[in-house]
Design an enzyme around this catalytic site. Structure first.
Site, PDB file in Angstrom:
ATOM      1  N   TRP A  25      -1.085 -30.423  16.285  1.00 13.11           N
ATOM      2  CA  TRP A  25      -1.399 -31.674  16.993  1.00 13.11           C
ATOM      3  C   TRP A  25      -2.341 -31.373  18.172  1.00 13.11           C
ATOM      4  O   TRP A  25      -3.326 -32.093  18.395  1.00 13.11           O
ATOM      5  CB  TRP A  25      -0.098 -32.314  17.496  1.00 13.11           C
TER       6      TRP A  25
ATOM      7  N   ASP B 168       8.254 -29.996  14.087  1.00 13.44           N
ATOM      8  CA  ASP B 168       7.163 -29.076  13.730  1.00 13.44           C
ATOM      9  C   ASP B 168       5.820 -29.773  13.903  1.00 13.44           C
ATOM     10  O   ASP B 168       5.719 -30.997  13.757  1.00 13.44           O
ATOM     11  CB  ASP B 168       7.355 -28.628  12.260  1.00 13.44           C
TER      12      ASP B 168
ATOM     13  N   LEU C 293      26.237 -40.044  22.721  1.00 12.34           N
ATOM     14  CA  LEU C 293      25.580 -39.095  21.815  1.00 12.34           C
ATOM     15  C   LEU C 293      25.793 -37.650  22.270  1.00 12.34           C
ATOM     16  O   LEU C 293      25.730 -37.364  23.467  1.00 12.34           O
ATOM     17  CB  LEU C 293      24.072 -39.409  21.821  1.00 12.34           C
TER      18      LEU C 293
ATOM     19  N   THR D  83      14.966 -17.939  16.084  1.00 10.80           N
ATOM     20  CA  THR D  83      14.921 -16.490  16.338  1.00 10.80           C
ATOM     21  C   THR D  83      13.526 -15.956  15.986  1.00 10.80           C
ATOM     22  O   THR D  83      12.978 -15.105  16.684  1.00 10.80           O
ATOM     23  CB  THR D  83      15.987 -15.778  15.479  1.00 10.80           C
TER      24      THR D  83
ATOM     25  N   HIS E 181       3.254 -28.876  22.916  1.00  6.75           N
ATOM     26  CA  HIS E 181       4.682 -28.773  23.251  1.00  6.75           C
ATOM     27  C   HIS E 181       5.056 -29.793  24.333  1.00  6.75           C
ATOM     28  O   HIS E 181       6.110 -30.419  24.272  1.00  6.75           O
ATOM     29  CB  HIS E 181       5.025 -27.351  23.717  1.00  6.75           C
TER      30      HIS E 181
END
Ligand code: FPP
Length: 247
Positions: A26, A21, A132, A67, A38
């Site tokens: 930012w 978030d 991972l 959503t 982003h």
């Protein structure tokens, strides 16, 4: 501080989930459009995925699009989806090189066609990797996931494939998107907000919660290591007393 060296390597959590978030705030702080936040958030994703591999996490789940995020301006949604397509297609070779398996949870079918295709391609290309597992939550809602599980169970009961007495919390897991994934021991949220925002509500019943004021684009693998160190200092009692745990 070198947080990585402070990690007890024999007690690393198997699953860390992150609510990324603060990209928008930012960007605002840097007088840039939200998408700039982003884009820089993708660099944090890369750093954290690398860090997760370095300390041997089994699962890293990232909340990339909820959503509720469909309510954002169309232009931001389109830019985010494009960023996802480009990032996945750019990173799939690196994921393979590092043994990372990609999975998604959420309603993949509701994403734009090119986005869904790119993700399915990347999941297929990485499906045999043994390092991972990176789980991207996309068009994800925990309440919808739980409702869908209830519907599947109700259908099986009505078709006499399952008895009501057979319903319990163990089997309920099998009906969730995360059926093959351990529950997260640690949930991190960035940007100073202390909410769960409809994320993994069933799965985090016993997770440790870690909140940091850092905006997501400022979050790096060192911050992940710091969160793991903090997690390792906590005593997880699962409803028991300290004395019971030490006996
Ligand atoms: C939250 O910041 C961030 C998102 C909703 C999107 C996260 C997406 C990325 C980091 C890029 C793509 C991801 C991958 C996995 C390749 P916000 O926009 O809610 O920030 P704000 O609360 O400050 O407005």
């Amino acid at each position: 501080m070198d947080y990585k060296s402070l990690i007890n390597t024999s007690e690393v959590p198997s699953h860390v989930a992150i609510i990324m978030d603060g990209n928008g705030r930012w960007a605002k702080k840097h007088n840039k459009p939200r998408i700039f936040g982003h884009k820089n958030g993708v660099l944090s994703v890369r750093s954290v995925v690398e860090g997760a591999g370095e300390i041997g996490l089994k699962y890293l789940t990232l909340y990339a699009f909820s959503t509720e995020n469909w309510k954002r301006p169309k232009i931001e949604i389109a830019a985010l989806m494009q960023l996802l397509v480009v990032t996945i297609s750019n990173e799939v070779t690196a994921l393979n090189k590092n043994g990372v398996r990609l999975l998604t949870i959420g309603d993949l079918k509701s994403l734009p066609g090119n986005c869904e295709r790119e993700l399915r391609k990347a999941m297929d290309k990485t499906k045999n990797n043994k390092g991972l597992t990176l789980v991207l939550a996309l068009s994800y809602s925990s309440k919808s996931e739980i409702i869908n599980a209830v519907k599947k169970i109700a259908t099986e009961v009505s078709e006499n494939k399952l008895s009501i007495e057979g319903i319990n919390d163990q089997m309920f897991n099998n009906y969730l998107d995360t059926s093959d994934i351990d529950d997260p021991e640690l949930l991190i949220r960035t940007s100073g907000e202390c909410r769960l925002s409809n994320f993994l509500l069933w799965q985090i019943a016993y997770s440790e919660l870690y909140f940091t004021d850092k905006f997501w684009p400022d979050f790096t693998k060192d911050d992940l290591f710091k969160a793991v160190v903090s997690y390792q200092k906590r005593e997880r009692r699962f409803g028991m007393t300290s004395e019971q745990l030490s006996s």
